[in-house]
Scaffold this active site. Structure first.
Site, mmCIF file in Angstrom:
data_model
loop_
_atom_site.group_PDB
_atom_site.id
_atom_site.type_symbol
_atom_site.label_atom_id
_atom_site.label_comp_id
_atom_site.label_asym_id
_atom_site.label_seq_id
_atom_site.Cartn_x
_atom_site.Cartn_y
_atom_site.Cartn_z
ATOM 1 N N GLY A 31 0.944 -1.264 0.020
ATOM 2 C CA GLY A 31 -0.053 0.072 -0.064
ATOM 3 C C GLY A 31 0.906 1.158 -0.004
ATOM 4 O O GLY A 31 2.008 1.258 -0.232
ATOM 5 N N HIS A 37 4.324 1.738 -8.055
ATOM 6 C CA HIS A 37 3.599 0.641 -7.968
ATOM 7 C C HIS A 37 2.476 0.781 -9.216
ATOM 8 O O HIS A 37 2.216 -0.254 -9.728
ATOM 9 C CB HIS A 37 2.683 0.810 -6.732
ATOM 10 C CG HIS A 37 3.334 0.649 -5.348
ATOM 11 N ND1 HIS A 37 3.589 1.624 -4.552
ATOM 12 C CD2 HIS A 37 3.917 -0.376 -4.871
ATOM 13 C CE1 HIS A 37 4.204 1.246 -3.573
ATOM 14 N NE2 HIS A 37 4.311 -0.039 -3.587
#
Ligand code: PAF
Length: 285
Positions: A31, A37
């Protein structure tokens, strides 16, 4: 953006996609997503019909004095980032869902985890491999995506997938950098403004090492010395390691030849940052 919390629900959802003949990409993350990402999610969305992004701060890959409690978390921000990059679903289990009472089974690796981060973070790779193996068994992806900033992690996952016959293709994605060269990382948020400026020394020093190799230097010790001297010029930097290793087995090399990983870990203030480059060269006569 759908957020699924339980293993049963994700199995049902992915099972339905598989019945329709759709291919599945998995992007495992902890996260606090950034453009690094998102580049993995974009790659997966390009190569698969559906992309699952796991968002799970994995407790078993943190040592006792590491940053498990303070690791940044923001699911709302992650939802928007996954949506924007073309992901289809977030798997965000609670720790008890992944690690029921009396959890005692782990994926343990040797060789690729002896040096670099493995030498200073004893439980780290066992935790990473175990959670990634569990995610592979839960999501059953066709492909899974990992960034090369964590090059030792990539080499280790590729190895256990081969050794243990997990039916998944492991895809490597290049490091994404800030405009001044700092590799993107969720941990960059820990840096004060002065530390953030100082952190550019990692990529600057690695570039000097790469340049030396490109100009013909093949002695790994000399390349390490060049990088070390440059890192030492930054007063806020404290070196954890500077190493040159074979990218296949993550063992030290004396000469730069074949696919070599040159990697550093450096504390900037209290924040430990890693960076690296991969170079594939043949021995010059
Ligand atoms: O690279 C990471 O963020 C983590 O190590 C991973 C692969 C998601 C496992 O927790």
């Amino acid at each position: 953006m759908i957020v699924i919390k339980t293993i049963q629900e994700i199995r049902d959802r992915v099972g339905a996609w598989k019945k329709e003949g759709l291919s599945i990409g998995l992007v495992p993350t902890m996260g606090y997503l950034h453009e690094g990402h998102q580049s993995l999610i974009r790659k997966s969305a390009e190569q698969n019909d559906r992309t699952v992004v796991s968002v799970f701060v994995n407790p078993i890959q943190f040592g006792p004095n590491e940053d498990l409690e303070t690791y940044p978390r923001d699911l709302e921000r992650d939802r928007a980032a996954v949506e924007e990059a073309g992901g289809d679903l977030i798997f965000n289990p609670e720790p008890a869902e992944m690690y029921p009472d009396h959890f005692t089974s782990f994926i343990d690796t040797t060789e690729t985890t002896e040096l670099l981060c493995g030498a200073v973070r004893p439980v780290h790779f066992r935790g990473v491999c175990t959670v990634v193996g569990k995610l592979f068994n839960i999501v059953c992806p066709d492909r899974a995506y990992f960034g090369l900033k964590d090059a030792q992690q990539f080499a280790t996952i590729r190895r256990f997938v081969r050794d243990l016959n997990f039916p998944v293709e492991i895809v490597a994605c290049p490091i994404v950098r800030e405009s001044d060269g700092l590799a993107k990382s969720s941990r960059n948020t820990y840096l004060s403004p002065a530390e953030r400026k100082a952190a550019v020394i990692l990529s600057k020093s690695l570039n000097l090492g790469r340049q030396a190799i490109e100009e013909g230097e093949r002695d790994a010790g000399k390349v390490i010395d060049i990088i070390t001297a440059s890192l030492k010029s930054e007063p806020l930097a404290r070196i954890d390691y500077v190493e040159a290793v074979d990218f296949g087995n993550i063992q030290r090399v004396g000469r730069i030849q074949g696919e070599t990983l040159v990697a550093v870990a450096v504390y900037i203030g209290k924040t430990r940052l890693i960076d690296n480059f991969l170079i594939n060269t043949e021995e010059k006569q």
